[in-house]
Motif scaffolding. Structure first.
Motif, PDB file in Angstrom:
ATOM      1  N   UNK A 158      -2.922  -3.028  -9.863  1.00  0.00           N
ATOM      2  CA  UNK A 158      -3.351  -3.956  -8.819  1.00  0.00           C
ATOM      3  C   UNK A 158      -2.264  -4.199  -7.785  1.00  0.00           C
ATOM      4  N   UNK A 159      -1.023  -3.966  -8.149  1.00  0.00           N
ATOM      5  CA  UNK A 159       0.076  -4.122  -7.196  1.00  0.00           C
ATOM      6  C   UNK A 159       0.160  -2.946  -6.229  1.00  0.00           C
ATOM      7  N   UNK A 160      -0.338  -1.778  -6.620  1.00  0.00           N
ATOM      8  CA  UNK A 160      -0.136  -0.589  -5.793  1.00  0.00           C
ATOM      9  C   UNK A 160      -1.420  -0.012  -5.203  1.00  0.00           C
ATOM     10  N   UNK A 161      -2.586  -0.482  -5.664  1.00  0.00           N
ATOM     11  CA  UNK A 161      -3.830   0.177  -5.278  1.00  0.00           C
ATOM     12  C   UNK A 161      -4.058   0.171  -3.774  1.00  0.00           C
ATOM     13  N   UNK A 162      -3.812  -0.937  -3.107  1.00  0.00           N
ATOM     14  CA  UNK A 162      -4.054  -1.005  -1.660  1.00  0.00           C
ATOM     15  C   UNK A 162      -3.236   0.044  -0.928  1.00  0.00           C
ATOM     16  N   UNK A 163      -1.931   0.100  -1.221  1.00  0.00           N
ATOM     17  CA  UNK A 163      -1.079   1.095  -0.571  1.00  0.00           C
ATOM     18  C   UNK A 163      -1.543   2.505  -0.904  1.00  0.00           C
ATOM     19  N   UNK A 164      -1.993   2.710  -2.144  1.00  0.00           N
ATOM     20  CA  UNK A 164      -2.421   4.054  -2.546  1.00  0.00           C
ATOM     21  C   UNK A 164      -3.661   4.483  -1.766  1.00  0.00           C
ATOM     22  N   UNK A 165      -4.636   3.593  -1.666  1.00  0.00           N
ATOM     23  CA  UNK A 165      -5.860   3.919  -0.928  1.00  0.00           C
ATOM     24  C   UNK A 165      -5.530   4.211   0.534  1.00  0.00           C
ATOM     25  N   UNK A 166      -4.654   3.409   1.135  1.00  0.00           N
ATOM     26  CA  UNK A 166      -4.286   3.627   2.531  1.00  0.00           C
ATOM     27  C   UNK A 166      -3.590   4.972   2.705  1.00  0.00           C
ATOM     28  N   UNK A 200      -5.361  -6.613  -0.724  1.00  0.00           N
ATOM     29  CA  UNK A 200      -6.583  -5.856  -0.466  1.00  0.00           C
ATOM     30  C   UNK A 200      -7.235  -6.321   0.845  1.00  0.00           C
ATOM     31  N   UNK A 201      -7.571  -5.412   1.765  1.00  0.00           N
ATOM     32  CA  UNK A 201      -8.204  -5.818   3.034  1.00  0.00           C
ATOM     33  C   UNK A 201      -9.650  -6.249   2.792  1.00  0.00           C
ATOM     34  N   UNK A 202      -9.971  -7.481   3.145  1.00  0.00           N
ATOM     35  CA  UNK A 202     -11.314  -8.003   2.848  1.00  0.00           C
ATOM     36  C   UNK A 202     -12.291  -7.848   4.006  1.00  0.00           C
TER      37      UNK A 202
END
Length: 311
Positions: A158-166, A200-202
Protein backbone atom coordinates in the motif's frame (compact mmCIF):
# COMPACT_ATOMS: atom_id res chain seq x y z
CA UNK A 1 -11.60 12.47 -21.77
CA UNK A 2 -12.16 8.81 -22.58
CA UNK A 3 -15.35 6.96 -21.72
CA UNK A 4 -15.17 4.21 -19.11
CA UNK A 5 -14.02 0.93 -20.62
CA UNK A 6 -14.90 -2.59 -19.54
CA UNK A 7 -12.13 -5.08 -18.79
CA UNK A 8 -12.88 -6.81 -22.08
CA UNK A 9 -12.58 -3.57 -24.04
CA UNK A 10 -9.32 -2.66 -22.34
CA UNK A 11 -7.94 -6.12 -23.14
CA UNK A 12 -8.83 -5.62 -26.80
CA UNK A 13 -7.22 -2.18 -26.82
CA UNK A 14 -3.98 -3.55 -25.40
CA UNK A 15 -4.07 -6.19 -28.15
CA UNK A 16 -4.43 -3.62 -30.94
CA UNK A 17 -1.96 -1.08 -29.57
CA UNK A 18 0.63 -3.80 -28.98
CA UNK A 19 0.09 -4.84 -32.60
CA UNK A 20 0.82 -1.26 -33.67
CA UNK A 21 4.15 -1.34 -31.83
CA UNK A 22 5.10 -4.74 -33.23
CA UNK A 23 4.10 -3.98 -36.83
CA UNK A 24 5.52 -0.46 -36.79
CA UNK A 25 2.49 1.64 -37.70
CA UNK A 26 1.04 4.60 -35.82
CA UNK A 27 -1.85 3.62 -33.49
CA UNK A 28 -4.39 5.73 -35.38
CA UNK A 29 -7.52 4.76 -37.29
CA UNK A 30 -6.19 5.58 -40.80
CA UNK A 31 -2.80 3.96 -40.13
CA UNK A 32 -4.17 0.66 -38.80
CA UNK A 33 -6.73 0.58 -41.65
CA UNK A 34 -4.04 0.98 -44.31
CA UNK A 35 -1.73 -1.53 -42.65
CA UNK A 36 -4.50 -4.02 -41.85
CA UNK A 37 -5.95 -4.13 -45.34
CA UNK A 38 -2.52 -4.48 -46.95
CA UNK A 39 -1.55 -7.21 -44.46
CA UNK A 40 -4.80 -9.14 -44.99
CA UNK A 41 -4.43 -8.89 -48.77
CA UNK A 42 -0.93 -10.39 -48.52
CA UNK A 43 -2.14 -13.13 -46.19
CA UNK A 44 -5.06 -14.13 -48.42
CA UNK A 45 -3.52 -13.39 -51.82
CA UNK A 46 -6.37 -11.07 -52.70
CA UNK A 47 -6.29 -7.56 -54.07
CA UNK A 48 -6.76 -4.67 -51.69
CA UNK A 49 -10.49 -4.26 -51.05
CA UNK A 50 -12.32 -1.26 -52.47
CA UNK A 51 -13.60 0.37 -50.41
CA UNK A 52 -11.23 -0.44 -47.57
CA UNK A 53 -12.49 -2.30 -44.50
CA UNK A 54 -12.63 0.39 -41.81
CA UNK A 55 -13.40 -1.99 -38.94
CA UNK A 56 -9.67 -2.03 -38.21
CA UNK A 57 -9.95 1.35 -36.51
CA UNK A 58 -12.45 -0.11 -34.02
CA UNK A 59 -9.76 -2.46 -32.70
CA UNK A 60 -7.88 0.51 -31.20
CA UNK A 61 -10.92 1.49 -29.14
CA UNK A 62 -11.91 -1.83 -27.65
CA UNK A 63 -13.11 -4.30 -30.27
CA UNK A 64 -11.31 -7.61 -30.83
CA UNK A 65 -10.76 -8.84 -34.38
CA UNK A 66 -12.95 -11.74 -35.43
CA UNK A 67 -11.50 -15.17 -34.71
CA UNK A 68 -9.91 -15.91 -38.11
CA UNK A 69 -8.25 -12.49 -38.32
CA UNK A 70 -7.14 -12.73 -34.71
CA UNK A 71 -5.61 -16.19 -35.27
CA UNK A 72 -3.72 -14.94 -38.31
CA UNK A 73 -2.39 -11.89 -36.41
CA UNK A 74 -1.22 -14.11 -33.56
CA UNK A 75 0.47 -16.45 -36.03
CA UNK A 76 2.50 -13.52 -37.40
CA UNK A 77 2.96 -11.82 -34.00
CA UNK A 78 2.93 -14.56 -31.30
CA UNK A 79 3.41 -12.09 -28.43
CA UNK A 80 -0.18 -10.95 -29.00
CA UNK A 81 -1.39 -14.23 -27.48
CA UNK A 82 0.44 -13.41 -24.25
CA UNK A 83 -1.35 -10.05 -24.16
CA UNK A 84 -4.73 -11.77 -24.39
CA UNK A 85 -3.72 -14.40 -21.81
CA UNK A 86 -2.28 -11.96 -19.28
CA UNK A 87 -3.72 -12.71 -15.80
CA UNK A 88 -4.44 -9.02 -15.28
CA UNK A 89 -7.71 -9.29 -17.22
CA UNK A 90 -9.44 -12.11 -15.28
CA UNK A 91 -8.03 -10.72 -12.03
CA UNK A 92 -9.55 -7.29 -12.72
CA UNK A 93 -12.89 -8.93 -13.47
CA UNK A 94 -12.79 -10.67 -10.12
CA UNK A 95 -11.64 -7.55 -8.25
CA UNK A 96 -14.48 -5.53 -9.74
CA UNK A 97 -17.07 -7.97 -8.38
CA UNK A 98 -18.16 -6.76 -4.91
CA UNK A 99 -18.42 -10.26 -3.42
CA UNK A 100 -15.67 -12.27 -5.07
CA UNK A 101 -13.04 -13.95 -2.90
CA UNK A 102 -9.56 -13.20 -4.28
CA UNK A 103 -7.56 -15.34 -1.86
CA UNK A 104 -7.01 -18.00 -4.51
CA UNK A 105 -4.99 -15.58 -6.61
CA UNK A 106 -2.47 -14.99 -3.82
CA UNK A 107 -2.23 -18.74 -3.28
CA UNK A 108 -1.40 -19.26 -6.95
CA UNK A 109 1.12 -16.39 -7.13
CA UNK A 110 4.74 -17.50 -7.66
CA UNK A 111 8.10 -15.74 -7.79
CA UNK A 112 10.60 -18.03 -9.50
CA UNK A 113 8.27 -20.92 -8.69
CA UNK A 114 8.05 -20.16 -4.95
CA UNK A 115 4.87 -19.22 -3.11
CA UNK A 116 4.28 -16.14 -0.93
CA UNK A 117 3.64 -17.67 2.49
CA UNK A 118 5.27 -15.00 4.67
CA UNK A 119 6.30 -11.35 4.62
CA UNK A 120 9.63 -10.52 3.00
CA UNK A 121 10.39 -6.97 1.88
CA UNK A 122 13.17 -8.27 -0.34
CA UNK A 123 10.82 -10.63 -2.19
CA UNK A 124 8.23 -7.87 -2.58
CA UNK A 125 10.85 -5.61 -4.15
CA UNK A 126 11.63 -8.40 -6.59
CA UNK A 127 7.92 -8.99 -7.21
CA UNK A 128 7.70 -5.36 -8.34
CA UNK A 129 10.70 -5.72 -10.66
CA UNK A 130 10.61 -3.04 -13.33
CA UNK A 131 7.22 -1.28 -13.29
CA UNK A 132 5.20 -2.54 -16.23
CA UNK A 133 1.55 -3.33 -16.85
CA UNK A 134 2.52 -7.00 -17.29
CA UNK A 135 3.65 -7.10 -13.63
CA UNK A 136 0.52 -5.49 -12.20
CA UNK A 137 -1.37 -8.78 -11.79
CA UNK A 138 1.15 -10.07 -9.26
CA UNK A 139 0.93 -6.98 -7.06
CA UNK A 140 -2.85 -6.76 -7.26
CA UNK A 141 -3.30 -10.47 -6.56
CA UNK A 142 -1.32 -10.25 -3.34
CA UNK A 143 -2.85 -6.92 -2.32
CA UNK A 144 -6.37 -8.19 -2.98
CA UNK A 145 -5.86 -11.30 -0.86
CA UNK A 146 -7.95 -11.76 2.29
CA UNK A 147 -5.47 -14.19 3.89
CA UNK A 148 -4.31 -13.08 7.35
CA UNK A 149 -0.71 -14.09 6.59
CA UNK A 150 -0.59 -11.40 3.89
CA UNK A 151 -1.20 -8.52 6.34
CA UNK A 152 2.37 -7.16 6.40
CA UNK A 153 2.72 -7.62 2.65
CA UNK A 154 -0.40 -5.46 2.31
CA UNK A 155 1.14 -2.76 4.51
CA UNK A 156 4.26 -2.68 2.32
CA UNK A 157 2.40 -2.78 -1.00
CA UNK A 158 0.00 0.00 0.00
CA UNK A 159 2.98 2.31 0.43
CA UNK A 160 4.25 1.75 -3.12
CA UNK A 161 1.22 0.87 -5.25
CA UNK A 162 0.41 4.42 -6.38
CA UNK A 163 3.96 5.09 -7.56
CA UNK A 164 4.07 1.67 -9.22
CA UNK A 165 0.85 2.22 -11.18
CA UNK A 166 2.04 5.67 -12.28
CA UNK A 167 5.38 4.24 -13.43
CA UNK A 168 3.64 1.43 -15.32
CA UNK A 169 1.42 4.01 -17.03
CA UNK A 170 4.52 5.71 -18.44
CA UNK A 171 4.98 2.70 -20.74
CA UNK A 172 1.58 1.49 -21.88
CA UNK A 173 1.46 0.11 -25.45
CA UNK A 174 0.88 2.52 -28.31
CA UNK A 175 -1.29 5.46 -27.32
CA UNK A 176 -3.53 3.80 -24.75
CA UNK A 177 -4.98 6.41 -22.44
CA UNK A 178 -3.72 5.62 -18.91
CA UNK A 179 -7.07 6.88 -17.62
CA UNK A 180 -8.75 3.75 -19.00
CA UNK A 181 -6.63 1.54 -16.76
CA UNK A 182 -6.88 3.91 -13.80
CA UNK A 183 -10.70 3.98 -13.92
CA UNK A 184 -10.89 0.19 -13.48
CA UNK A 185 -8.33 0.21 -10.68
CA UNK A 186 -10.18 3.07 -9.00
CA UNK A 187 -13.42 1.08 -9.13
CA UNK A 188 -11.73 -1.84 -7.37
CA UNK A 189 -10.22 0.60 -4.87
CA UNK A 190 -13.63 2.06 -4.05
CA UNK A 191 -14.89 -1.48 -3.43
CA UNK A 192 -12.23 -1.77 -0.74
CA UNK A 193 -10.22 -4.46 -2.53
CA UNK A 194 -6.84 -2.77 -1.88
CA UNK A 195 -7.37 -1.20 1.53
CA UNK A 196 -6.10 2.34 2.12
CA UNK A 197 -3.33 3.00 -0.41
CA UNK A 198 -0.89 5.86 0.22
CA UNK A 199 -1.40 8.90 -2.05
CA UNK A 200 -3.99 7.11 -4.18
CA UNK A 201 -5.54 9.62 -6.66
CA UNK A 202 -9.28 9.72 -5.95
CA UNK A 203 -10.21 11.64 -9.11
CA UNK A 204 -9.23 11.50 -12.76
CA UNK A 205 -7.78 14.99 -12.51
CA UNK A 206 -5.62 13.95 -9.57
CA UNK A 207 -4.38 10.90 -11.45
CA UNK A 208 -3.50 12.98 -14.52
CA UNK A 209 -1.68 15.52 -12.34
CA UNK A 210 0.39 12.85 -10.62
CA UNK A 211 1.20 11.15 -13.93
CA UNK A 212 2.30 14.50 -15.41
CA UNK A 213 4.56 14.99 -12.40
CA UNK A 214 6.26 11.64 -13.04
CA UNK A 215 6.71 12.55 -16.71
CA UNK A 216 8.37 15.82 -15.65
CA UNK A 217 10.67 13.97 -13.21
CA UNK A 218 11.75 11.62 -15.98
CA UNK A 219 12.46 14.48 -18.39
CA UNK A 220 14.49 16.37 -15.76
CA UNK A 221 16.64 13.33 -14.97
CA UNK A 222 17.19 12.79 -18.68
CA UNK A 223 17.99 16.47 -19.28
CA UNK A 224 20.60 16.41 -16.51
CA UNK A 225 22.24 13.30 -17.91
CA UNK A 226 21.31 10.82 -15.19
CA UNK A 227 19.01 8.82 -17.45
CA UNK A 228 19.96 8.09 -21.05
CA UNK A 229 17.04 6.84 -23.06
CA UNK A 230 14.27 4.80 -21.47
CA UNK A 231 15.29 1.17 -21.59
CA UNK A 232 15.03 -1.61 -19.03
CA UNK A 233 17.87 -0.33 -16.82
CA UNK A 234 16.66 3.28 -16.96
CA UNK A 235 13.12 2.34 -15.95
CA UNK A 236 14.38 0.25 -13.04
CA UNK A 237 16.70 3.03 -11.88
CA UNK A 238 13.86 5.57 -12.04
CA UNK A 239 11.63 3.28 -9.96
CA UNK A 240 14.32 2.72 -7.32
CA UNK A 241 15.06 6.44 -7.09
CA UNK A 242 11.41 7.12 -6.28
CA UNK A 243 11.95 5.07 -3.12
CA UNK A 244 14.94 7.22 -2.11
CA UNK A 245 13.68 10.77 -2.14
CA UNK A 246 16.92 12.27 -0.78
CA UNK A 247 18.95 10.78 -3.62
CA UNK A 248 16.28 11.80 -6.13
CA UNK A 249 16.30 15.41 -4.91
CA UNK A 250 20.09 15.51 -5.20
CA UNK A 251 20.05 14.24 -8.79
CA UNK A 252 17.30 16.65 -9.81
CA UNK A 253 19.40 19.62 -8.75
CA UNK A 254 22.77 18.53 -10.11
CA UNK A 255 24.41 17.13 -13.21
CA UNK A 256 26.97 14.30 -13.27
CA UNK A 257 30.27 15.52 -11.85
CA UNK A 258 33.59 14.19 -10.61
CA UNK A 259 32.15 13.43 -7.17
CA UNK A 260 29.20 11.45 -8.59
CA UNK A 261 29.00 10.31 -12.18
CA UNK A 262 26.34 8.45 -14.11
CA UNK A 263 28.75 5.50 -14.13
CA UNK A 264 28.61 5.41 -10.32
CA UNK A 265 24.82 5.33 -10.46
CA UNK A 266 24.75 2.56 -13.06
CA UNK A 267 27.31 0.55 -11.10
CA UNK A 268 25.18 0.73 -7.96
CA UNK A 269 22.14 -0.42 -9.94
CA UNK A 270 23.88 -3.31 -11.75
CA UNK A 271 22.83 -5.90 -9.15
CA UNK A 272 19.20 -4.71 -9.28
CA UNK A 273 19.19 -5.07 -13.06
CA UNK A 274 20.66 -8.57 -13.05
CA UNK A 275 18.19 -9.69 -10.38
CA UNK A 276 15.20 -8.19 -12.21
CA UNK A 277 16.22 -9.90 -15.44
CA UNK A 278 16.35 -13.29 -13.70
CA UNK A 279 13.10 -13.02 -11.71
CA UNK A 280 9.94 -14.56 -13.13
CA UNK A 281 6.43 -13.91 -11.81
CA UNK A 282 3.74 -16.46 -12.61
CA UNK A 283 0.54 -18.07 -11.36
CA UNK A 284 0.39 -21.80 -10.69
CA UNK A 285 -2.14 -23.82 -12.64
CA UNK A 286 -5.06 -25.32 -10.77
CA UNK A 287 -7.53 -27.85 -12.09
CA UNK A 288 -11.28 -27.45 -11.38
CA UNK A 289 -12.06 -28.84 -7.93
CA UNK A 290 -8.65 -27.91 -6.55
CA UNK A 291 -9.82 -24.51 -5.29
CA UNK A 292 -9.95 -25.38 -1.60
CA UNK A 293 -8.63 -21.94 -0.63
CA UNK A 294 -11.41 -20.04 -2.48
CA UNK A 295 -14.92 -19.44 -1.21
CA UNK A 296 -16.93 -20.52 -4.26
CA UNK A 297 -20.19 -19.27 -2.73
CA UNK A 298 -19.11 -15.64 -3.20
CA UNK A 299 -19.74 -14.37 -6.71
CA UNK A 300 -20.22 -17.85 -8.20
CA UNK A 301 -17.54 -17.24 -10.83
CA UNK A 302 -16.17 -20.35 -12.53
CA UNK A 303 -12.39 -20.92 -12.50
CA UNK A 304 -10.71 -18.93 -15.24
CA UNK A 305 -9.60 -20.95 -18.25
CA UNK A 306 -6.03 -19.68 -18.15
CA UNK A 307 -5.31 -21.55 -14.90
CA UNK A 308 -6.80 -24.83 -16.10
CA UNK A 309 -4.12 -27.11 -17.56
CA UNK A 310 -4.57 -27.75 -21.27
CA UNK A 311 -5.50 -31.30 -22.15
Amino acid sequence: MSDNKTVGQLRAMFFAHTLAELAGFAPTGPAITRWGNAWWARRTGRALPDPLNHKWADYLTGRLPRSDVRAALIEDFPILQTVLDDPLWPLLQRLLHPLEDTGCWAMQLRLNGRVFYYFSAGRLVRLCGVPNWRRLAGLLALLGSERTEDYWSHVWLRRVLTDYVLCACLDLPGRIDPLDLYVLLEEAYRLGKFGRVSDWPNTRASFQYQLSRFQRLRRRLQARGWLQGWGFSERLLFWRLLGNRNALARLLTSAPAVSLTRGDLVSQARHWVRQAQRDHVSFAEAAPGAWRWCDSSRGHTQPFAWVIPRS
